[in-house]
Design an enzyme around this catalytic site. Structure first.
Site, PDB file in Angstrom:
ATOM      1  N   GLN A  11      -6.238 -74.814  36.091  1.00 23.98           N
ATOM      2  CA  GLN A  11      -6.815 -75.380  34.873  1.00 23.98           C
ATOM      3  C   GLN A  11      -8.292 -75.725  35.033  1.00 23.98           C
ATOM      4  O   GLN A  11      -9.058 -75.692  34.067  1.00 23.98           O
ATOM      5  CB  GLN A  11      -6.007 -76.630  34.471  1.00 23.98           C
ATOM      6  CG  GLN A  11      -6.346 -77.204  33.122  1.00 23.98           C
ATOM      7  CD  GLN A  11      -6.332 -78.707  33.149  1.00 23.98           C
ATOM      8  OE1 GLN A  11      -7.099 -79.339  33.876  1.00 23.98           O
ATOM      9  NE2 GLN A  11      -5.448 -79.300  32.356  1.00 23.98           N
TER      10      GLN A  11
ATOM     11  N   SER B  18      -6.644 -80.554  28.564  1.00 23.73           N
ATOM     12  CA  SER B  18      -7.474 -80.672  29.773  1.00 23.73           C
ATOM     13  C   SER B  18      -7.012 -81.883  30.588  1.00 23.73           C
ATOM     14  O   SER B  18      -5.891 -81.895  31.092  1.00 23.73           O
ATOM     15  CB  SER B  18      -8.951 -80.741  29.398  1.00 23.73           C
ATOM     16  OG  SER B  18      -9.781 -80.609  30.520  1.00 23.73           O
ATOM     17  N   LEU B  19      -7.843 -82.936  30.712  1.00 28.62           N
ATOM     18  CA  LEU B  19      -7.411 -84.101  31.502  1.00 28.62           C
ATOM     19  C   LEU B  19      -6.134 -84.698  30.945  1.00 28.62           C
ATOM     20  O   LEU B  19      -5.355 -85.323  31.676  1.00 28.62           O
ATOM     21  CB  LEU B  19      -8.514 -85.162  31.544  1.00 28.62           C
ATOM     22  CG  LEU B  19      -8.648 -86.111  30.345  1.00 28.62           C
ATOM     23  CD1 LEU B  19      -7.786 -87.358  30.507  1.00 28.62           C
ATOM     24  CD2 LEU B  19     -10.086 -86.508  30.128  1.00 28.62           C
TER      25      LEU B  19
ATOM     26  N   GLN C  19     -11.119 -85.317  26.994  1.00 27.22           N
ATOM     27  CA  GLN C  19     -12.436 -85.932  26.954  1.00 27.22           C
ATOM     28  C   GLN C  19     -13.079 -85.713  25.588  1.00 27.22           C
ATOM     29  O   GLN C  19     -12.945 -84.651  24.984  1.00 27.22           O
ATOM     30  CB  GLN C  19     -13.321 -85.342  28.049  1.00 27.22           C
ATOM     31  CG  GLN C  19     -14.383 -86.301  28.535  1.00 27.22           C
ATOM     32  CD  GLN C  19     -14.932 -85.907  29.896  1.00 27.22           C
ATOM     33  OE1 GLN C  19     -14.220 -85.342  30.714  1.00 27.22           O
ATOM     34  NE2 GLN C  19     -16.187 -86.214  30.158  1.00 27.22           N
TER      35      GLN C  19
ATOM     36  N   ARG D 174     -11.207 -85.598  40.175  1.00 28.14           N
ATOM     37  CA  ARG D 174     -11.469 -84.438  39.319  1.00 28.14           C
ATOM     38  C   ARG D 174     -12.803 -84.576  38.600  1.00 28.14           C
ATOM     39  O   ARG D 174     -13.605 -83.630  38.552  1.00 28.14           O
ATOM     40  CB  ARG D 174     -10.320 -84.299  38.310  1.00 28.14           C
ATOM     41  CG  ARG D 174     -10.380 -83.085  37.382  1.00 28.14           C
ATOM     42  CD  ARG D 174      -9.125 -83.107  36.512  1.00 28.14           C
ATOM     43  NE  ARG D 174      -9.002 -81.962  35.611  1.00 28.14           N
ATOM     44  CZ  ARG D 174      -9.444 -81.928  34.363  1.00 28.14           C
ATOM     45  NH1 ARG D 174     -10.054 -82.992  33.858  1.00 28.14           N
ATOM     46  NH2 ARG D 174      -9.271 -80.849  33.611  1.00 28.14           N
TER      47      ARG D 174
ATOM     48  N   HIS E 237     -14.243 -75.808  32.742  1.00 33.44           N
ATOM     49  CA  HIS E 237     -13.306 -74.714  32.482  1.00 33.44           C
ATOM     50  C   HIS E 237     -13.990 -73.340  32.525  1.00 33.44           C
ATOM     51  O   HIS E 237     -13.763 -72.487  31.681  1.00 33.44           O
ATOM     52  CB  HIS E 237     -12.581 -74.930  31.140  1.00 33.44           C
ATOM     53  CG  HIS E 237     -11.755 -76.174  31.135  1.00 33.44           C
ATOM     54  ND1 HIS E 237     -10.606 -76.290  31.888  1.00 33.44           N
ATOM     55  CD2 HIS E 237     -11.927 -77.362  30.506  1.00 33.44           C
ATOM     56  CE1 HIS E 237     -10.103 -77.511  31.707  1.00 33.44           C
ATOM     57  NE2 HIS E 237     -10.888 -78.170  30.879  1.00 33.44           N
TER      58      HIS E 237
END
Length: 313
Positions: free
Chosen positions: A252, A94-95, A10, A119, A203
């Site tokens: 994660q 991340s994503l 992102q 998510r 996170h």
């Protein structure tokens, strides 16, 4: 020397991303159609036309960035490229880990889109608006940032969320604690401590409700071993075991994105070139700051697809 493919997270989104891929490669256009069908809406219209503030919303940006990454992959594959034959490892920020896994066949494009929509919504809903925050800390040693977080937490949550390398760490947690930690980091000598315009404290331990939702969502999709190993954000080790991958994806949500260590791991394990597959060049810039000996390339436009094919053979 080996090649690894990395997939952006992102912040790399931009209105119009992936449009020329869809225009020039029917296989890429089909990815956007698959994502639209999976979500029951024209996400592709939002990706290509905006508005930017709607595209930036977490629940939209996550599947949108995955769609662009997979469109780039399909464009490569349409010209005969084989991930299994040409790439040693995949990883994503991340994503982007979901994009990496979809590219390697762990889940279908449609399931990846639905998982990322889930998510994004779950992460947004985990903490009431205004109660969480994130800050970027520039130019301060890791141990000093950790100490500032510990001092500021005082029974609440404040932790390192992203270790992006190049002297950039992102902290996340309860708003008051993050603001105090940012102030403490400045006092300890940080070049900058910048509060980020984000919608939730990603996170961090405050994301635990989202982790529970993702555990259930991942249990409900068909999974296969990826054709190349994925290097996980939370463990910085490669695996091809579907159950272990799912466990790491759950971890994660609340765990640290260890990107500096990921790039260092690549360098220590024979990777000479990193390609960033999808929108933007954020990961390429980070990689150059972490390890100047690793070459970087991008595959996010039709012209970059052609250049990568020529370089990779």
């Amino acid at each position: 020397m080996a090649v690894a493919f990395t997939f952006p997270g992102q912040g790399s989104q931009a209105v119009g991303m992936g449009k020329d891929l869809a225009d020039q490669f029917p296989e890429a256009r089909r990815v956007f159609e698959e994502v639209d069908a999976a979500l029951g809406e024209k996400l592709s219209k939002l990706i290509w036309e905006g508005p930017e503030e709607t595209l930036t919303l977490t629940a939209n940006a996550q599947p949108a960035l995955m769609a662009v990454s997979l469109a780039a992959m399909r464009a490569l594959e349409a010209r005969g490229f084989s991930l299994k034959d040409k790439v040693a490892y995949v990883a994503g920020h991340s994503l982007g880990e979901y994009s990496a896994l979809a590219a390697a066949g762990f889940v279908s494009v449609g399931d990846a889109a639905r998982l990322l929509r889930t998510r994004g919504n779950a992460m947004q809903a985990a903490v009431p608006a205004g109660e969480g925050a994130m800050a970027a800390i520039i130019g301060l040693e890791h141990a000093d940032v950790e100490a500032a977080c510990a001092e500021a937490a005082k029974g609440s949550v404040c932790q390192v969320a992203n270790d992006n390398g190049g002297g950039q760490l992102v902290i996340s947690g309860a708003k008051a604690a993050v603001e105090l930690a940012a102030k403490l980091c400045t006092e300890k000598g940080a070049k900058r401590a910048l509060m980020l315009q984000v919608s939730a404290p990603f996170h961090s331990a405050l994301m635990a409700p989202a982790a529970d939702i993702m555990r259930e969502a991942l249990a409900g999709v068909a999974k296969q071993a990826p054709v190349v190993p994925v290097v996980s954000n939370v463990t910085v080790t490669p695996t091809s075991d579907p159950d272990e991958i799912a466990r790491r994806l759950v971890q994660q949500v609340t765990g640290r994105v260890r990107w500096r260590e990921t790039v260092e791991w690549f360098g220590a394990n024979g990777v000479s070139t990193l390609y960033e597959v999808g929108a933007g060049k954020v990961l390429s810039g980070l990689a150059r700051r972490i390890n100047r000996e690793i070459a970087t390339g991008a595959v996010g436009t039709a012209a970059e697809v052609e250049a990568a094919l020529a370089a990779l053979g």
